[in-house]
Write a protein that holds these residues in place. Sequence first.
Motif, short mmCIF file in Angstrom:
data_model
loop_
_atom_site.label_atom_id
_atom_site.label_comp_id
_atom_site.label_asym_id
_atom_site.label_seq_id
_atom_site.Cartn_x
_atom_site.Cartn_y
_atom_site.Cartn_z
N ARG A 155 -3.27 2.24 -10.62
CA ARG A 155 -4.20 3.34 -10.37
C ARG A 155 -3.68 4.59 -11.04
O ARG A 155 -2.48 4.86 -10.99
CB ARG A 155 -4.36 3.62 -8.86
N TYR A 192 0.71 2.24 -10.72
CA TYR A 192 0.55 3.29 -9.70
C TYR A 192 1.93 3.66 -9.17
O TYR A 192 2.78 2.80 -8.98
CB TYR A 192 -0.32 2.82 -8.54
N LYS A 219 0.86 -1.18 0.00
CA LYS A 219 0.00 0.00 0.00
C LYS A 219 0.89 1.23 0.00
O LYS A 219 1.59 1.50 0.97
CB LYS A 219 -0.90 -0.02 1.24
N VAL A 223 -2.23 -3.32 -7.81
CA VAL A 223 -3.28 -2.81 -8.70
C VAL A 223 -2.84 -1.47 -9.27
O VAL A 223 -2.33 -0.60 -8.54
CB VAL A 223 -4.61 -2.66 -7.94
N TRP A 242 -9.83 8.23 -8.47
CA TRP A 242 -8.89 7.18 -8.84
C TRP A 242 -9.55 6.20 -9.80
O TRP A 242 -10.70 5.81 -9.62
CB TRP A 242 -8.40 6.41 -7.61
N GLU A 270 -8.90 2.43 -11.29
CA GLU A 270 -8.11 1.23 -11.04
C GLU A 270 -8.22 0.24 -12.20
O GLU A 270 -9.29 0.08 -12.80
CB GLU A 270 -8.56 0.54 -9.75
N THR A 271 -7.10 -0.39 -12.51
CA THR A 271 -7.05 -1.44 -13.52
C THR A 271 -6.17 -2.57 -13.00
O THR A 271 -5.30 -2.35 -12.16
CB THR A 271 -6.48 -0.92 -14.86
#
Length: 402
Positions: A197, A230, A116, A195, A204, A206-207
Amino acid sequence: MSKVLVIGAGGVGSVAVHKMAMNADIFPSITLASRRQFKCDAIAESVKARTGVTIATAEVDADDIDATAALIRQVGATHVVNLALPYQDLTIMEACLKTGAHYLDTANYEPRDEAKFEYHWQWAYQDRFKDAGLMALLGSGFDPGVTSVFTTWLKKHHFERIDTLDILDCNGGDHGQHFATNFNPEINIREVTAVARHWENGDWVETPPMSVKQNFDFEGVGPKTMYLMYHEEIESLKTHLPEIGRIRFWMTFGDAYIQHLTVLQNVGMTRIDPVIYEGREIVPLQFLKAVLPEPSSLGETTKGKTNIGVIATGLGRDGKEKTLYLYNICDHEDAYAETGNQAVSYTTGVPAMIGTAMMVTGTWSGKGVFNMEQMDPDPFMDMLNRHGLPWQVKELDAPLEF
């Protein structure tokens, strides 16, 4: 007199102290510390051989606030440069608060048990650093770091308003290994498998990891496939430059890297949760790190160049829409000849030195916690040109098609 304590004896730490020693008028006192002092000693020997400057070395567990604070007091450090692991950002910040030392790092904090990447943990220190009269400068590497300075320089000198920003990171180097990462394998793989972003229209998007890719022809490198990811500077840039409607980060990877990474993911070797092996807990990704080549060992065999920059589109100061591309090209062999490290370490270690120089000289100052884009870009951009990372800017015929 300023006294700088650098924590972290990997490739980035090595580049940073080599470059500090080359600027002894700014850095008259340098100490390099890490969990294993012999690594610091080896770097100190290289610094002495290449520059004639003697730097001190020490051993410290940067997970231990009191031990880190004790070392800061022992060496009388006025500035602490955190080039250790991102897991240790908060403990080192705490040690700086205990001892009255200023703080700088190159990557934002992340917890060990979750990939994170967010700034809120460190931004929460704003009042404590402000009340202590101390400065904490976050993300003084290349990306984050130089890319944020590139953006604010473009805004200051060329744009009334930036509408879209793309950050492009290309490593065109070849180290001759079947699979290796050019910086800490654990951190690298955590980033790549997270992930994706990006910031668009106030939210945001996300993909799935590595699911969006584009081809781009990088000067000095050639055509490469880059993947949407990201990266932490998106969060700080969208916070401090809220006018930008879309911010994306792209990084290049070769087919062999993707193939190896896919297999490692499929068999569970990139997991960051512990598993039981022969009656004891191990983290698969940490075991993988132990068997992969040490990034600092790749310098001697790496050939090719990196190309990292930003592409901004918006309203120019002449009242016309324009797209500008600002970037640096760094040669792996040149970086190794100067510091004994490949260009990925060089492009992070040099900005760490420059950011520290900005603080030590008082060129950048403040009380609290700051990101790079909050500072005046001009003196930093000048030092990039003078200390091994020259940049260039050119206007593109049109915005990116993707």
